[in-house]
Design an enzyme around this catalytic site. Structure first.
Site, PDB file in Angstrom:
ATOM      1  N   HIS A   1      42.045 -47.554  18.601  1.00  3.47           N
ATOM      2  CA  HIS A   1      41.430 -46.735  18.242  1.00  3.47           C
ATOM      3  C   HIS A   1      41.331 -45.264  19.015  1.00  3.47           C
ATOM      4  O   HIS A   1      41.169 -44.411  18.904  1.00  3.47           O
ATOM      5  CB  HIS A   1      39.810 -46.911  17.969  1.00  3.47           C
ATOM      6  CG  HIS A   1      39.097 -45.960  17.207  1.00  3.47           C
ATOM      7  ND1 HIS A   1      38.082 -46.420  16.466  1.00  3.47           N
ATOM      8  CD2 HIS A   1      39.378 -44.701  16.805  1.00  3.47           C
ATOM      9  CE1 HIS A   1      37.736 -45.292  15.596  1.00  3.47           C
ATOM     10  NE2 HIS A   1      38.345 -44.181  15.491  1.00  3.47           N
TER      11      HIS A   1
ATOM     12  N   TYR B   1      25.037 -43.603  11.526  1.00  8.80           N
ATOM     13  CA  TYR B   1      26.266 -42.865  12.425  1.00  8.80           C
ATOM     14  C   TYR B   1      27.289 -42.666  10.896  1.00  8.80           C
ATOM     15  O   TYR B   1      27.638 -43.458  10.372  1.00  8.80           O
ATOM     16  CB  TYR B   1      26.811 -43.863  13.309  1.00  8.80           C
ATOM     17  CG  TYR B   1      28.086 -43.087  13.992  1.00  8.80           C
ATOM     18  CD1 TYR B   1      27.923 -42.920  15.281  1.00  8.80           C
ATOM     19  CD2 TYR B   1      29.385 -43.141  13.350  1.00  8.80           C
ATOM     20  CE1 TYR B   1      28.783 -42.367  16.156  1.00  8.80           C
ATOM     21  CE2 TYR B   1      30.152 -42.333  13.946  1.00  8.80           C
ATOM     22  CZ  TYR B   1      30.162 -41.933  15.473  1.00  8.80           C
ATOM     23  OH  TYR B   1      31.275 -41.443  16.204  1.00  8.80           O
TER      24      TYR B   1
ATOM     25  N   SER C   1      30.834 -40.596  10.557  1.00  6.24           N
ATOM     26  CA  SER C   1      31.656 -39.804  11.496  1.00  6.24           C
ATOM     27  C   SER C   1      32.459 -38.563  10.609  1.00  6.24           C
ATOM     28  O   SER C   1      32.800 -38.616   9.502  1.00  6.24           O
ATOM     29  CB  SER C   1      33.117 -40.837  11.593  1.00  6.24           C
ATOM     30  OG  SER C   1      34.175 -40.152  12.365  1.00  6.24           O
TER      31      SER C   1
ATOM     32  N   THR D   1      35.881 -36.210  16.857  1.00 11.46           N
ATOM     33  CA  THR D   1      34.704 -36.301  16.092  1.00 11.46           C
ATOM     34  C   THR D   1      33.591 -36.041  16.393  1.00 11.46           C
ATOM     35  O   THR D   1      33.349 -36.098  17.657  1.00 11.46           O
ATOM     36  CB  THR D   1      34.593 -38.068  15.623  1.00 11.46           C
ATOM     37  OG1 THR D   1      34.443 -38.720  16.725  1.00 11.46           O
ATOM     38  CG2 THR D   1      36.026 -38.501  15.050  1.00 11.46           C
TER      39      THR D   1
END
EC number: 3.1.2.22
Length: 801
Positions: free
Chosen positions: A469, A585, A587, A598
């Site tokens: 990531h 959350y 994104s 982001t």
């Protein structure tokens, strides 16, 4: 070592005078070809950077300008107002016979200066245009006259054929929001999830922060924003990813193959086409021939994340990792049944054909040699805590430097799994869950998690992608994956017998088996890492289910945002699952700005909670619930647009927190903000970014998207993708060890919530539940579940690759 694949060309002999080395002609040829490839690559890189830098102008525009100036001079006109005469005076005096040459040089210099000035002016104008975000605030599905004018100007100043990095110099920098406004938004987001006493405590901390620390921290953050390309992205990469000491299994994400179709059941053939396509993408990337991504088809996004897609490895450190990116790599690293191989991807004629690559992979599959001692489970170290892997890696590097450099220097990693995967007719639900779990974690020792991405090819020809990531977010990797699936299936295709098209190359050197001469002292570390990886893998509960009752088309008909629709469904489903609201959350991308990544959309709003409570209150009518639903949608859209335009909450608070740590300032408020727990982490998987084929014309060629692990031990990770116009796929993850979560249970709540919310728009006609789980009435197209070879005569996309 096995790295030296041209060892047969290097002849060594000893004489009485010492060692003599004879270089055969094939070695000189290889050296020449390597040097030629390097020079060509560097020249192309310089040329492409030049073309990207002068957009919207082109070299032809300079030639036109120069010709116009020359024509004016022939007509005894001076368009430079005397500047060209000044330039002539600065040139060397070559005598009267070279007077005409001096005139040409002066005209060329003046044309270049004028051309550069015009380009700079266009870049400034384009940056001013791209700094406008008023179009984001317009109602969904509408476009005002000023926005149409703005869009027309953007298109004019963008040029006809912009390249991938053409807009990088024109993108605005991400603004630093005001501290007062950020704190106000933060408190507003916390109100629905905190009790009164807890909320009052947070308010007191926030007031102290605004009074004592915020002014100084905000000043330093503004200074950084003026000096850096992006005020937060470098810290986000470093402190969230590279300084994280946990296992990379916790932060990777995965992407799936076509849901219904497997183009060929031959593992080696699918690997050959896929690897060839990925390297075609790299070729286009190096030449910047991939069109830049345009939001809603009009606003360019930052392309910086594409730069480290290939030839990149995350190198572990004791305290901090770093990303090692090579300019080029001519091989891929392959793992199969505990063994590592080096497969060259290029020959003297360029990139190997898909059939030649298939030949290489088939050789690996047929190789009966066993794994070397400690080799089989070596990759488990990349799933270990980073500090532990950093220490063990020094020993691996000392004893097996060549093999380690081969893996870390590969274009990407390929895992040839020995088990099948994908949707099956016999047990569709369980097969998809297993497919997702395998892509996310593997067996703990069959993925090199440090590589930027791993291509996974299963024994039945199914594909998957596992992505590290830190280097990029999902939309960038998703763009690569869409290109790969569309190109290898629709453009390259397969022969009628399932093999790649073309012919094998009998002269091709065989793949090189890597040799790991590892000391026995690292055996305990490998065993410990393997146990840890298997524990992590066994603790992940994955559930994937496609929903076929309706999709994006129905939601559009409701005149609401499809993303907001799903987010409110998730709030309703999670409340039914846990009986409470939680920080959520979602994104959102900030690639409207230079090097943006982001931002967080806090989807659990006061309006969303009011809607959920109304849905659970039998005394509320459908009309009342629908009115609250639309209010919640409007609020979510406002938050999403604010996040995309750089006015979010969490990245600003994160940057303030890092600045406070660097300045050795104690802020209880910022510490409390960073310690909050996200019990529901969500993301929409982008689809149809490349437009290489129309999924409406080929409905069987839909992908069910991808997913990620939960952000908290007692939380959920939920991703979703719209499969065409009439289906939605959800990927849910949680921890088996938690008594509070259950991925399948939440999936059932999501299904119920989708039907209940949809019924609000049906004028009293309820959606009837047709199934529980996945059955024949759920819309599964069993006729398409077979993994047979695709018809080689399938119509190809009209897109010219």
């Amino acid at each position: 070592m096995a790295e030296a694949h041209q060892a047969s060309s290097l002849l060594s002999s000893l004489s009485s005078d010492g060692a003599e080395v004879e270089l055969s002609s094939s070695v000189w040829q290889e050296i020449y070809l390597s040097a030629l490839r390097s020079w060509k690559r560097n020249l192309w890189r310089v040329w492409n950077d030049f073309l990207a830098g002068v957009v919207p102008a082109t070299p032809l525009s300079w030639l036109f300008l120069f010709s116009t100036i020359q024509l004016a001079c022939l007509l005894q006109l001076d368009p430079s107002l005397g500047l060209m005469e000044k330039i002539k005076e600065l040139l060397p005096d070559w005598g009267g016979q070279h007077h005409q040459l001096q005139g040409l040089l002066a005209a060329a210099v003046f044309a270049s200066c004028l051309w550069g000035t015009l380009i700079f002016t266009l870049h400034v104008a384009l940056r001013l245009l791209l700094s406008h975000h008023g179009w984001l605030l317009e109602p969904h599905g509408t476009m005002s006259s000023p926005t149409k004018t703005w869009l027309a100007l953007v298109r004019i100043f963008s040029g006809r054929h912009p390249r991938l990095f053409s807009f990088q110099r024109a993108l605005p920098r991400q603004p630093v929001p005001g501290a007062q406004e950020t704190v106000r938004k933060y408190l507003e987001s916390m109100r629905p999830v905190l009790r009164d006493d807890a909320f009052d405590s947070v308010v007191a901390l926030a007031n102290d922060f605004l009074r004592l620390q915020a002014p100084r921290l905000q000043l330093y953050l503004q200074l950084k924003s003026w000096c850096a390309s992006n005020y937060v992205s470098d810290w986000w990469e470093e402190f969230v990813y590279l300084r994280s000491r946990g296992s990379l299994v916790n932060s990777t994400y995965y992407m799936m193959d076509f849901l219904y179709v497997t183009p060929t059941p031959l593992q080696a053939a699918r690997a050959g086409n896929a690897v060839h396509t990925l390297l075609l993408y790299r070729h286009l990337l190096n030449r910047q021939e991939i069109p830049p991504t345009l939001l809603m088809g009009m606003r360019p996004l930052c392309s910086a994340q594409y730069e480290r897609m290939f030839n990149t490895t995350r190198i572990p450190g004791v305290e901090k990792d770093y990303l090692c990116h090579l300019q080029d790599s001519q091989h891929v690293a392959v793992f199969h049944q505990g063994r590592f191989f080096r497969v060259g991807t290029h020959s003297s004629n360029g990139l190997l054909s898909p059939r030649a690559l298939e030949q290489q992979f088939q050789y690996i599959l047929d190789d009966p040699s066993p794994a070397c001692p400690l080799e089989e489970h070596l990759a488990a170290l990349t799933a270990a805590p980073r500090s532990m892997w950093a220490q063990v890696r020094e020993s691996v590097k000392t004893h097996a430097a060549t093999a380690l450099e081969t893996v870390e220097g590969a274009a990407f990693f390929v895992s040839l799994d020995s088990e099948p995967a994908g949707l099956t007719r016999e047990n569709p639900a369980a097969s998809l869950d297993t497919y997702a779990h395998t892509l996310l974690t593997g067996q703990g020792h069959d993925r090199w998690f440090d590589k930027s991405f791993t291509l996974i090819v299963f024994s039945n020809g199914k594909l998957g992608l596992s992505v590290e990531h830190s280097w990029a977010d999902c939309p960038v990797a998703g763009h690569l994956w869409e290109f790969t699936l569309a190109t290898e299936c629709f453009q390259l295709g397969y022969a009628t017998d399932g093999h790649c098209k073309g012919h094998p190359d009998p002269a091709l050197p065989k793949p090189q088996r890597l040799q790991w001469d590892l000391p026995k002292q690292i055996q305990p570390s490998i065993s410990l890492a393997l146990r840890g990886a298997k524990t992590l893998s066994g603790n992940i509960d994955c559930h994937v289910f496609p929903f076929f009752h309706f999709g994006k088309s129905f939601i559009k008909g409701c005149h609401v945002s499809s993303d907001s629709f799903i987010q409110l469904v998730l709030q309703l489903a999670h409340f039914r699952d846990r009986g409470q609201f939680c920080l959520t959350y979602e994104s959102a991308m900030t690639r409207l700005f230079l090097e943006g990544r982001t931002e967080t959309v806090r989807s659990c709003t006061r309006e969303a909670c009011q809607f959920v409570r109304a849905m659970e209150n039998k005394e509320r009518t459908d009309q009342q619930c629908l009115a609250l639903f639309r209010e919640a949608v409007d609020k979510h859209q406002a938050l999403l647009k604010a996040a995309m335009s750089g006015q979010g909450i969490d990245r600003h608070l994160f940057a303030l927190y890092i600045m406070s740590r660097l300045l050795h300032m104690q802020s209880p408020f910022l510490t409390q903000v960073q310690s909050q727990q996200w019990l529901l982490s969500t993301s929409q998987i982008p689809v149809q970014q490349t437009h290489l084929f129309d999924v409406h014309n080929y409905p069987d060629y839909v992908s069910s998207g991808g997913g990620f692990g939960p952000a908290h031990d007692h939380g959920y990770g939920v991703s979703y993708i719209f499969m065409g116009e009439n289906a939605i796929s959800f990927h849910i993850s949680s921890k088996q060890s938690s008594t509070e979560t259950d991925s399948h249970r939440l999936g059932q709540h999501i299904e119920d919530a989708l039907l209940d919310v949809a019924s609000l728009f049906q004028a009293g006609q309820q959606f009837k539940r047709q199934f529980t789980g996945l059955g024949e009435s759920s819309g599964w197209k069993y006729s398409n579940l077979s993994c047979k070879t695709v018809d080689p005569n399938i119509p190809k996309s009209s897109t010219n690759l």
